[in-house]
Design an enzyme around this catalytic site. Structure first.
Site, PDB file in Angstrom:
ATOM      1  N   ASP A  61      32.322  57.093  29.891  1.00 50.78           N
ATOM      2  CA  ASP A  61      33.180  57.187  31.075  1.00 50.78           C
ATOM      3  C   ASP A  61      32.489  56.622  32.316  1.00 50.78           C
ATOM      4  OD1 ASP A  61      35.371  58.588  29.741  1.00 50.78           O
ATOM      5  OD2 ASP A  61      33.983  60.267  29.623  1.00 50.78           O
ATOM      6  N   GLU A  69      39.767  65.334  29.759  1.00 47.36           N
ATOM      7  CA  GLU A  69      38.937  66.265  30.523  1.00 47.36           C
ATOM      8  C   GLU A  69      39.750  66.935  31.630  1.00 47.36           C
ATOM      9  OE1 GLU A  69      34.697  63.911  29.915  1.00 47.36           O
ATOM     10  OE2 GLU A  69      36.058  63.338  31.543  1.00 47.36           O
TER      11      GLU A  69
END
Length: 249
Positions: free
Chosen positions: A33, A143
């Protein structure tokens, strides 16, 4: 995906201009990420983008994956080791609560991990202030839905360009951006403690979460756990809660 990359690049430029900032920075962990965000901010601001490597209990030189990211993205970077700052803060808190008789050792591991995340956030903003850069976060859709981030830690940022991307889409974007294969296929970990992995903490795989976010049927037990996680972490996705205006105010 190329069009999506261009869209996010333009969006980053627009939000930076709106804020009157001069550029962007991201904390780099060495995971996929933060790697994708590194490549995006370099595209958006080739001369005004910065990677920040913030190890705790390790040296900057030990962060081989993070260093590979800045090299691959050709991104300017700074490394700031936070071990002493973290240990001093943690020990001070522990000693004071011990004196009070209130130290809870069972919660110390997670409390310490969250303190690390919040210390990194404070450091990123101090660096950002120095350059007049915005702080870019790395949270993705999985997330965000599960609340798998530290409130006012890695969740404390100015911009979250990956917030609508499932983990599988982040991987696809990484490949298009030519992120190193070893990082693309690295087992996801917030590195909260030795041997920790995201999927173990979440109790399910990112593939399962992605399938749910695509609207597909998943194991009923996993669906129940996901919904409970989402509800329990709702406060993380909101600005600090305040009461309704008192009658007469």
């Amino acid at each position: 995906m190329e069009e999506r990359i261009e869209y996010l690049t333009d969006w980053l430029r627009m939000k930076t201009k709106e804020a009157g900032a001069d550029g962007l920075l991201v904390g780099i962990s060495g995971g996929i990420d933060s790697a994708v965000v590194s490549y995006l901010i370099k595209r958006a601001f080739p001369e005004n983008s910065l990677g920040v490597i913030l190890p705790i209990n390790q040296g900057v030189e030990d962060q081989t994956d993070a260093l590979d990211v800045v090299e691959g993205a050709d991104l300017d970077y700074v490394g700031i080791e936070l071990t002493d700052a973290y240990q001093t803060t943690y020990d001070t808190i522990k000693n004071q609560l011990n004196e009070k008789g209130d130290w809870n050792d069972e919660k110390s591991q997670l409390g310490g991990a969250n303190l690390q995340a919040r210390l990194r956030m404070s450091t990123l903003y101090a660096v950002g202030n120095n350059y007049n850069y915005l702080v870019v976060g790395t949270d993705n859709a999985a997330e965000d839905y599960t609340g798998y981030f530290t409130k006012y830690g890695d969740g404390g940022v100015d911009l979250v360009p990956l917030i609508n991307l499932r983990k599988e889409e982040v991987r696809e974007m990484a490949k298009v951006l030519e992120v190193t294969d070893s990082i693309v296929h690295k087992k996801p970990s917030a590195e909260l403690w030795e041997g920790q992995t995201d999927e173990e903490e979440l109790g399910m795989s990112y593939d399962t979460i992605d399938a749910y976010l695509r609207g597909e049927k998943i194991d009923p037990k996993d669906e129940k756990n996901l919904k409970e996680l989402h509800k329990k972490t709702e406060h993380k996705r909101q600005i600090p809660a305040g009461p309704e205006r008192f009658e007469g105010e």
